[in-house]
Design an enzyme around this catalytic site. Sequence first.
Site, PDB file in Angstrom:
ATOM      1  CE  LYS A 138      -0.945   3.119   3.941  1.00 46.79           C
ATOM      2  NZ  LYS A 138      -1.964   3.141   4.997  1.00 46.79           N
ATOM      3  CE  LYS A 151      -1.287   2.744  12.417  1.00 49.36           C
ATOM      4  NZ  LYS A 151      -2.441   3.075  11.633  1.00 49.36           N
ATOM      5  CE  LYS A 210      -6.876   4.063  11.711  1.00 47.08           C
ATOM      6  NZ  LYS A 210      -6.424   4.194  10.323  1.00 47.08           N
ATOM      7  N   GLY A 243       0.479   7.508  11.382  1.00 43.02           N
ATOM      8  CA  GLY A 243       1.477   8.470  10.923  1.00 43.02           C
ATOM      9  C   GLY A 243       0.981   9.895  10.979  1.00 43.02           C
ATOM     10  CG  ASN A 244      -2.202  11.372   8.653  1.00 44.94           C
ATOM     11  OD1 ASN A 244      -1.550  12.199   8.022  1.00 44.94           O
ATOM     12  ND2 ASN A 244      -2.832  10.383   8.064  1.00 44.94           N
TER      13      ASN A 244
END
Length: 315
Positions: A128, A214, A276, A11-12
């Site tokens: 989050k 995500k 990640k 998103g960033n």
Amino acid sequence: MGKKIVVALGGNAILSTDASAKAQQEALIQTSKSLVKFIENGDDLIITHGNGPQVGNLLLQQAAADSEKNPAMPLDTCVAMTEGSIGFWLDNALVNELQEKGIKKEVATIVTQVIVSEDDPAFKNPTKPIGPFLTEEEAKKQEAETKASFKEDAGRGWRKVVPSPKPVGIKEANVIKSLVDSGIVVISAGGGGIPVVEDTDTHKLTGVEAVIDKDFASQTLSELVQADLFVILTGVDNVYVNYNKPDQRKLETVTVSEMKQYISENQFAPGSMLPKVEAAIAFVENYPEGKAIITSLENIENVLTGDGGTQVVKD
């Protein structure tokens, strides 16, 4: 023969300092130029994306306009709204880029419901980060006014934190698989998808206030569609151990067991690189036929040649 690839976009990477729709659309136009390289390579593509900054900003807008006649929307609905808006921007940018390249490909955006367990411990421990970075003073002020939780995020400032349960299923997985197997580029699981819980008796789905990471939603989707490659895009070309220290070392091809050892050494920042790495490990463990890569958008050319990014492989 091309590969089936899931690419998770942060998103960033869509929103940096300018939160206007125009600036985010411009960022996605540039992003699409890189993503289309996979399609030019003959690969079938599913794109997922984050929404942390966007949903946080939307929540602020909702709170500012909240009234009896115009009540603020709940978090699950705000996730759906940002999934739709970012999906539209990315869909539009990809269609235009494909047309410019003379590539005949359809693009579809799927609003995605991601099933979580109502017993997930995350609901009692929000972690989050969403929304803009604030100073400690600004965060404390909002915390007092809204009763929300705020935490310092990787040395970059303070952000609101919400529950982040792990995905256990994806309602639209079969639809997404059918589309990508038909050669359609699919944008799905935006913002980690809309979190829903399933009633064990009626099997009805109900939205809950949370944000799913995500990377874990993308990992789950990658398994369900049996992706050959799961690519997690971040701000660096490779994962590092001893990051930002004099003896930092770039990781290239790494086995699952090696990655787990690095996790035990606290090599990866929680809420940043750690999810990640954990998502990459989980994908390779649960679907050994596949491979996971963590890298940057700018390094896609090297990914296509087979030697780019940090590649996580089975032991």
